[in-house]
Design a protein around this motif. Sequence first.
Motif, PDB file in Angstrom:
ATOM      1  N   ALA A  96       0.786  -1.126  -0.081  1.00  0.00           N
ATOM      2  CA  ALA A  96      -0.087   0.052  -0.035  1.00  0.00           C
ATOM      3  C   ALA A  96       0.757   1.162   0.167  1.00  0.00           C
ATOM      4  CB  ALA A  96      -0.922   0.016   1.110  1.00  0.00           C
ATOM      5  N   GLU A  97       0.621   2.190  -0.830  1.00  0.00           N
ATOM      6  CA  GLU A  97       1.298   3.411  -0.694  1.00  0.00           C
ATOM      7  C   GLU A  97       0.306   4.707  -0.249  1.00  0.00           C
ATOM      8  OE1 GLU A  97       2.392   4.076  -4.938  1.00  0.00           O
ATOM      9  OE2 GLU A  97       3.802   2.297  -5.037  1.00  0.00           O
ATOM     10  N   THR A  98      -0.739   4.560   0.372  1.00  0.00           N
ATOM     11  CA  THR A  98      -1.499   5.401   0.901  1.00  0.00           C
ATOM     12  C   THR A  98      -1.306   5.475   2.358  1.00  0.00           C
ATOM     13  OG1 THR A  98      -3.215   3.509   1.497  1.00  0.00           O
ATOM     14  CG2 THR A  98      -3.415   4.745  -0.699  1.00  0.00           C
ATOM     15  N   PRO A  99      -1.682   6.519   2.868  1.00  0.00           N
ATOM     16  CA  PRO A  99      -1.294   6.868   4.415  1.00  0.00           C
ATOM     17  C   PRO A  99      -2.302   6.214   5.295  1.00  0.00           C
ATOM     18  CG  PRO A  99      -2.453   8.767   3.433  1.00  0.00           C
ATOM     19  CD  PRO A  99      -2.081   7.872   2.474  1.00  0.00           C
ATOM     20  N   PHE A 100      -3.593   5.533   4.948  1.00  0.00           N
ATOM     21  CA  PHE A 100      -4.297   4.860   5.764  1.00  0.00           C
ATOM     22  C   PHE A 100      -4.540   3.578   5.149  1.00  0.00           C
ATOM     23  CE2 PHE A 100      -5.230   9.432   6.286  1.00  0.00           C
ATOM     24  CZ  PHE A 100      -5.181   9.484   7.836  1.00  0.00           C
ATOM     25  N   GLY A 101      -4.922   2.606   5.914  1.00  0.00           N
ATOM     26  CA  GLY A 101      -5.328   1.239   5.586  1.00  0.00           C
ATOM     27  C   GLY A 101      -6.593   0.852   6.326  1.00  0.00           C
ATOM     28  N   LEU A 102      -7.443   0.220   5.579  1.00  0.00           N
ATOM     29  CA  LEU A 102      -8.779  -0.219   6.061  1.00  0.00           C
ATOM     30  C   LEU A 102      -8.666  -1.844   5.895  1.00  0.00           C
ATOM     31  CD1 LEU A 102     -11.520  -0.084   7.605  1.00  0.00           C
ATOM     32  CD2 LEU A 102     -12.430   0.480   5.528  1.00  0.00           C
ATOM     33  N   LEU A 103      -8.600  -2.563   7.122  1.00  0.00           N
ATOM     34  CA  LEU A 103      -8.671  -4.087   7.167  1.00  0.00           C
ATOM     35  C   LEU A 103      -9.770  -4.459   7.483  1.00  0.00           C
ATOM     36  CD1 LEU A 103      -7.271  -6.775   6.755  1.00  0.00           C
ATOM     37  CD2 LEU A 103      -6.570  -6.647   9.268  1.00  0.00           C
ATOM     38  N   LEU A 104     -10.481  -5.142   6.488  1.00  0.00           N
ATOM     39  CA  LEU A 104     -12.232  -5.623   6.630  1.00  0.00           C
ATOM     40  C   LEU A 104     -12.011  -7.191   6.439  1.00  0.00           C
ATOM     41  CD1 LEU A 104     -14.241  -3.294   4.405  1.00  0.00           C
ATOM     42  CD2 LEU A 104     -13.723  -3.219   6.971  1.00  0.00           C
ATOM     43  N   ASN A 105     -12.926  -7.646   7.302  1.00  0.00           N
ATOM     44  CA  ASN A 105     -13.408  -9.192   7.263  1.00  0.00           C
ATOM     45  C   ASN A 105     -14.312  -9.174   5.921  1.00  0.00           C
ATOM     46  OD1 ASN A 105     -12.199 -10.139   9.489  1.00  0.00           O
ATOM     47  ND2 ASN A 105     -13.887 -10.766  10.584  1.00  0.00           N
ATOM     48  N   PRO A 106     -14.260 -10.474   5.002  1.00  0.00           N
ATOM     49  CA  PRO A 106     -15.040 -10.321   3.875  1.00  0.00           C
ATOM     50  C   PRO A 106     -16.738 -10.673   4.452  1.00  0.00           C
ATOM     51  CG  PRO A 106     -13.721 -12.389   4.393  1.00  0.00           C
ATOM     52  CD  PRO A 106     -13.353 -11.532   5.336  1.00  0.00           C
ATOM     53  N   ASP A 107     -16.951 -10.890   5.513  1.00  0.00           N
ATOM     54  CA  ASP A 107     -18.367 -11.007   6.151  1.00  0.00           C
ATOM     55  C   ASP A 107     -18.856  -9.750   6.747  1.00  0.00           C
ATOM     56  OD1 ASP A 107     -16.898 -11.070   8.190  1.00  0.00           O
ATOM     57  OD2 ASP A 107     -18.080 -12.739   9.082  1.00  0.00           O
ATOM     58  N   TYR A 128      -9.555  -2.075  22.926  1.00  0.00           N
ATOM     59  CA  TYR A 128      -9.552  -2.980  21.874  1.00  0.00           C
ATOM     60  C   TYR A 128     -10.384  -2.576  20.863  1.00  0.00           C
ATOM     61  CZ  TYR A 128     -10.792  -7.267  19.755  1.00  0.00           C
ATOM     62  OH  TYR A 128     -10.958  -8.327  18.651  1.00  0.00           O
ATOM     63  N   VAL A 129     -10.028  -2.650  19.691  1.00  0.00           N
ATOM     64  CA  VAL A 129     -11.180  -2.612  18.485  1.00  0.00           C
ATOM     65  C   VAL A 129     -10.902  -4.082  17.799  1.00  0.00           C
ATOM     66  CG1 VAL A 129     -11.106  -0.144  18.434  1.00  0.00           C
ATOM     67  CG2 VAL A 129      -9.594  -1.337  17.108  1.00  0.00           C
ATOM     68  N   GLY A 130     -11.965  -4.560  17.375  1.00  0.00           N
ATOM     69  CA  GLY A 130     -12.080  -5.762  17.011  1.00  0.00           C
ATOM     70  C   GLY A 130     -11.601  -6.034  15.351  1.00  0.00           C
ATOM     71  N   GLY A 131     -10.938  -7.215  15.097  1.00  0.00           N
ATOM     72  CA  GLY A 131     -10.268  -7.283  13.711  1.00  0.00           C
ATOM     73  C   GLY A 131     -11.189  -7.245  12.552  1.00  0.00           C
ATOM     74  N   ALA A 132     -12.504  -7.279  12.631  1.00  0.00           N
ATOM     75  CA  ALA A 132     -13.511  -7.330  11.674  1.00  0.00           C
ATOM     76  C   ALA A 132     -13.295  -5.941  10.835  1.00  0.00           C
ATOM     77  CB  ALA A 132     -14.950  -7.251  12.105  1.00  0.00           C
ATOM     78  N   ALA A 133     -12.926  -4.920  11.388  1.00  0.00           N
ATOM     79  CA  ALA A 133     -12.808  -3.561  10.978  1.00  0.00           C
ATOM     80  C   ALA A 133     -11.790  -2.808  11.770  1.00  0.00           C
ATOM     81  CB  ALA A 133     -13.978  -3.022  10.538  1.00  0.00           C
ATOM     82  N   MET A 134     -10.532  -2.468  11.083  1.00  0.00           N
ATOM     83  CA  MET A 134      -9.379  -2.014  11.591  1.00  0.00           C
ATOM     84  C   MET A 134      -8.953  -0.747  10.569  1.00  0.00           C
ATOM     85  SD  MET A 134      -7.508  -4.935  13.513  1.00  0.00           S
ATOM     86  CE  MET A 134      -7.208  -4.261  15.012  1.00  0.00           C
ATOM     87  N   PHE A 135      -8.914   0.459  10.849  1.00  0.00           N
ATOM     88  CA  PHE A 135      -8.440   1.642  10.066  1.00  0.00           C
ATOM     89  C   PHE A 135      -7.211   2.099  10.758  1.00  0.00           C
ATOM     90  CE2 PHE A 135      -8.623   6.100   8.645  1.00  0.00           C
ATOM     91  CZ  PHE A 135      -8.914   5.769   7.497  1.00  0.00           C
ATOM     92  N   PHE A 136      -5.984   1.915  10.128  1.00  0.00           N
ATOM     93  CA  PHE A 136      -4.708   2.034  10.565  1.00  0.00           C
ATOM     94  C   PHE A 136      -3.994   3.110   9.796  1.00  0.00           C
ATOM     95  CE2 PHE A 136      -4.952  -2.431  11.204  1.00  0.00           C
ATOM     96  CZ  PHE A 136      -4.512  -2.791  12.714  1.00  0.00           C
ATOM     97  N   ARG A 137      -3.349   4.015  10.599  1.00  0.00           N
ATOM     98  CA  ARG A 137      -2.354   4.916  10.030  1.00  0.00           C
ATOM     99  C   ARG A 137      -1.241   3.979   9.635  1.00  0.00           C
ATOM    100  NH1 ARG A 137      -3.506  10.108  11.205  1.00  0.00           N
ATOM    101  NH2 ARG A 137      -5.115  10.541  13.278  1.00  0.00           N
ATOM    102  N   LEU A 138      -1.016   3.740   8.536  1.00  0.00           N
ATOM    103  CA  LEU A 138       0.196   2.840   8.174  1.00  0.00           C
ATOM    104  C   LEU A 138       1.560   3.035   8.377  1.00  0.00           C
ATOM    105  CD1 LEU A 138      -1.484   1.585   4.667  1.00  0.00           C
ATOM    106  CD2 LEU A 138      -1.742   0.608   6.529  1.00  0.00           C
ATOM    107  N   GLU A 139       1.911   4.262   8.418  1.00  0.00           N
ATOM    108  CA  GLU A 139       3.096   4.588   9.033  1.00  0.00           C
ATOM    109  C   GLU A 139       3.320   3.914  10.465  1.00  0.00           C
ATOM    110  OE1 GLU A 139       5.954   8.727   9.608  1.00  0.00           O
ATOM    111  OE2 GLU A 139       3.934   8.715   9.527  1.00  0.00           O
ATOM    112  N   VAL A 140       2.314   4.234  11.192  1.00  0.00           N
ATOM    113  CA  VAL A 140       2.556   3.417  12.594  1.00  0.00           C
ATOM    114  C   VAL A 140       2.361   2.092  12.537  1.00  0.00           C
ATOM    115  CG1 VAL A 140       1.480   3.599  15.225  1.00  0.00           C
ATOM    116  CG2 VAL A 140       1.524   5.640  13.876  1.00  0.00           C
ATOM    117  N   PHE A 141       1.647   1.550  11.735  1.00  0.00           N
ATOM    118  CA  PHE A 141       1.420   0.026  11.610  1.00  0.00           C
ATOM    119  C   PHE A 141       2.855  -0.676  11.455  1.00  0.00           C
ATOM    120  CE2 PHE A 141       0.603  -3.708   8.837  1.00  0.00           C
ATOM    121  CZ  PHE A 141      -0.377  -4.420   9.604  1.00  0.00           C
TER     122      PHE A 141
END
Length: 298
Positions: A85-96, A159-172
């Motif tokens: 990813a080359e974007t500053p943010f990443g949103l990880l989603l479960n497919p359900d 805690y925030v659940g793994g179903a949806a996690m919106f990261f600052r990718l630099e920190v990630f």
Amino acid sequence: MLEQAPAPEAAGRLAQVTVLVIAFNSAAVLPGCLAALPRGVRLVVVDNASTDDSAAIAEAAGAEVIRLPGNLGFGRAANLGFARAETPFGLLLNPDTRAAPGMVEALLEAAARYPEAALLAPRIETEEGELQFGRLPVLLRHRGRARPVPPVGDCCAPYVGGAAMFFRLEVFRALGGFDPEIFLYYEDDDICMRLRAAGHALVHVEAARLLHGNARSSAPSAAVSFGKEWHMAWSRQHMLRKHRGAWRAAAAGGLLMAELAGKLALRWGHPQRGKWSARLAGTAAAMAGRRAVEVAIR
């Protein structure tokens, strides 16, 4: 194709986000997940060697698809996807999951309001309308603890659940991403604990809404069910050792194994015997030093 078309000014903001979905035999739920996302985000699907049409469905929806030759598990596949990813943010989603209109935009606006937040999450609801909020990381839970009062607005969370996690990718990336030793389960607990230990905030964003189908990400089978229980037990033992130390992990693991062995010896015909057997095997494997990534779910 993806259906939500943002206004021109919103499209520029959405270009800051890579949406990443990890698929494993997810053909039944993936179309709804992808169709709910807005145009303008970079959409990537990492396919963990599915045997169904998951990869083809993702390609038809306009996603960039990373086809893996074997199942890497959830966290390692996410690390691979976000590495590109080359974007500053990443949103990880479960497919359900299915995003409500405006969810990604609301997360971006919240990230601007809360610059101290390295991880943000939408308001996640089940199909029955239950709010998925207030759970503590596995090592901080106590029996009998009162259920938290649901929030009425944005708030910090442990805690925030793994179903949806919106990261600052630099920190990630600076944190090293998800623990690569964990194949499945508690990788979200682990990264939440590590982010907080590093001084970052986790924020629940009320205006961002998401529907979660609950354990429907993969097609069910006896082998998958056994594998999930095995990895849940392995990952819990790994978390204990990593965050609480070898002696406390050994003591807790020994007690759990004794409890599970006792249930298996005394409760013949119980419908939970398969779960107990899998968790006993996963705990024993972790205590013996076996790596979870050597036991892929297929």
